[in-house]
Scaffold this motif. Structure first.
Motif, PDB file in Angstrom:
ATOM      1  N   MET A   1      -7.071  72.725  22.716  1.00 38.48           N
ATOM      2  CA  MET A   1      -6.669  73.195  21.412  1.00 38.48           C
ATOM      3  C   MET A   1      -6.345  72.024  20.481  1.00 38.48           C
ATOM      4  N   LYS A   2      -5.716  70.974  21.038  1.00 38.15           N
ATOM      5  CA  LYS A   2      -5.390  69.808  20.239  1.00 38.15           C
ATOM      6  C   LYS A   2      -6.658  69.114  19.745  1.00 38.15           C
ATOM      7  N   ILE A   3      -7.690  69.088  20.568  1.00 34.28           N
ATOM      8  CA  ILE A   3      -8.950  68.444  20.205  1.00 34.28           C
ATOM      9  C   ILE A   3      -9.582  69.162  19.018  1.00 34.28           C
ATOM     10  N   VAL A   4      -9.519  70.465  18.996  1.00 37.01           N
ATOM     11  CA  VAL A   4     -10.086  71.245  17.888  1.00 37.01           C
ATOM     12  C   VAL A   4      -9.343  70.936  16.596  1.00 37.01           C
ATOM     13  N   LEU A   5      -8.017  70.848  16.649  1.00 39.38           N
ATOM     14  CA  LEU A   5      -7.234  70.535  15.465  1.00 39.38           C
ATOM     15  C   LEU A   5      -7.516  69.119  14.965  1.00 39.38           C
ATOM     16  N   VAL A   6      -7.642  68.162  15.863  1.00 37.74           N
ATOM     17  CA  VAL A   6      -7.948  66.787  15.469  1.00 37.74           C
ATOM     18  C   VAL A   6      -9.345  66.723  14.859  1.00 37.74           C
ATOM     19  N   LEU A   7     -10.302  67.384  15.466  1.00 39.22           N
ATOM     20  CA  LEU A   7     -11.664  67.414  14.944  1.00 39.22           C
ATOM     21  C   LEU A   7     -11.705  68.062  13.565  1.00 39.22           C
ATOM     22  N   LEU A   8     -10.980  69.136  13.384  1.00 41.72           N
ATOM     23  CA  LEU A   8     -10.910  69.806  12.092  1.00 41.72           C
ATOM     24  C   LEU A   8     -10.276  68.902  11.041  1.00 41.72           C
ATOM     25  N   ALA A   9      -9.241  68.176  11.407  1.00 42.80           N
ATOM     26  CA  ALA A   9      -8.589  67.251  10.476  1.00 42.80           C
ATOM     27  C   ALA A   9      -9.534  66.119  10.079  1.00 42.80           C
ATOM     28  N   VAL A  10     -10.306  65.605  11.016  1.00 43.57           N
ATOM     29  CA  VAL A  10     -11.267  64.535  10.725  1.00 43.57           C
ATOM     30  C   VAL A  10     -12.358  65.051   9.784  1.00 43.57           C
ATOM     31  N   ILE A  11     -12.862  66.232  10.025  1.00 47.40           N
ATOM     32  CA  ILE A  11     -13.908  66.815   9.179  1.00 47.40           C
ATOM     33  C   ILE A  11     -13.389  67.029   7.758  1.00 47.40           C
ATOM     34  N   VAL A  12     -12.200  67.566   7.620  1.00 51.54           N
ATOM     35  CA  VAL A  12     -11.614  67.776   6.290  1.00 51.54           C
ATOM     36  C   VAL A  12     -11.385  66.432   5.597  1.00 51.54           C
ATOM     37  N   GLY A  13     -10.930  65.427   6.323  1.00 54.16           N
ATOM     38  CA  GLY A  13     -10.724  64.097   5.755  1.00 54.16           C
ATOM     39  C   GLY A  13     -12.024  63.480   5.245  1.00 54.16           C
ATOM     40  N   ILE A  14     -13.078  63.598   6.037  1.00 54.32           N
ATOM     41  CA  ILE A  14     -14.379  63.077   5.613  1.00 54.32           C
ATOM     42  C   ILE A  14     -14.871  63.831   4.376  1.00 54.32           C
ATOM     43  N   TRP A  15     -14.714  65.137   4.373  1.00 56.24           N
ATOM     44  CA  TRP A  15     -15.159  65.940   3.228  1.00 56.24           C
ATOM     45  C   TRP A  15     -14.408  65.547   1.950  1.00 56.24           C
ATOM     46  N   LEU A  16     -13.089  65.348   2.054  1.00 64.53           N
ATOM     47  CA  LEU A  16     -12.301  64.931   0.892  1.00 64.53           C
ATOM     48  C   LEU A  16     -12.695  63.537   0.413  1.00 64.53           C
ATOM     49  N   PHE A  17     -12.954  62.630   1.351  1.00 65.48           N
ATOM     50  CA  PHE A  17     -13.361  61.283   1.000  1.00 65.48           C
ATOM     51  C   PHE A  17     -14.690  61.295   0.247  1.00 65.48           C
ATOM     52  N   LYS A  18     -15.659  62.050   0.737  1.00 67.63           N
ATOM     53  CA  LYS A  18     -16.967  62.133   0.077  1.00 67.63           C
ATOM     54  C   LYS A  18     -16.860  62.794  -1.291  1.00 67.63           C
ATOM     55  N   ALA A  19     -16.022  63.815  -1.407  1.00 66.69           N
ATOM     56  CA  ALA A  19     -15.865  64.506  -2.691  1.00 66.69           C
ATOM     57  C   ALA A  19     -15.250  63.577  -3.739  1.00 66.69           C
ATOM     58  N   SER A  20     -14.250  62.811  -3.345  1.00 67.44           N
ATOM     59  CA  SER A  20     -13.633  61.893  -4.304  1.00 67.44           C
ATOM     60  C   SER A  20     -14.588  60.760  -4.657  1.00 67.44           C
ATOM     61  N   ARG A  21     -15.379  60.330  -3.726  1.00 68.18           N
ATOM     62  CA  ARG A  21     -16.357  59.260  -3.981  1.00 68.18           C
ATOM     63  C   ARG A  21     -17.445  59.742  -4.940  1.00 68.18           C
ATOM     64  N   ARG A  22     -17.930  60.975  -4.730  1.00 66.25           N
ATOM     65  CA  ARG A  22     -18.934  61.543  -5.631  1.00 66.25           C
ATOM     66  C   ARG A  22     -18.400  61.670  -7.048  1.00 66.25           C
ATOM     67  N   ALA A  23     -17.154  62.074  -7.174  1.00 64.82           N
ATOM     68  CA  ALA A  23     -16.548  62.239  -8.494  1.00 64.82           C
ATOM     69  C   ALA A  23     -16.412  60.889  -9.202  1.00 64.82           C
ATOM     70  N   SER A  24     -16.021  59.856  -8.474  1.00 64.66           N
ATOM     71  CA  SER A  24     -15.876  58.543  -9.112  1.00 64.66           C
ATOM     72  C   SER A  24     -17.231  57.952  -9.463  1.00 64.66           C
TER      73      SER A  24
END
Length: 79
Positions: A1-24
């Protein structure tokens, strides 16, 4: 269960990073579209009435019907 939460957090982090990069990157390309009028190196571009070549205004030859890229084109267009 912890692995799923960590994986989900990494995916959301990557998505936010790409979204902010695209905007800039998008805002930079909008700013780079037109040269500033205070830019001393910016030249107005004109189009030869005979061959449709684009060239800086100082290099163009003025004629009765427009601007031309060479004296030969001016003579051919304005007999």
């Amino acid at each position: 269960m912890k692995i799923v939460l960590v994986l989900l957090a990494v995916i959301v982090g990557i998505w936010l990073f790409k979204a902010s990069r695209r905007a800039s990157l998008g805002s930079e390309s909008k700013r780079a579209g037109k040269p500033k009028s205070s830019d001393p190196l910016a030249l107005e571009m004109v189009q030869c009435r005979y061959c449709d070549l684009h060239l800086p205004r100082p290099d163009a030859i003025e004629g009765k019907k427009g601007v031309y890229c060479s004296l030969n084109h001016k003579q051919q267009a304005e007999p």
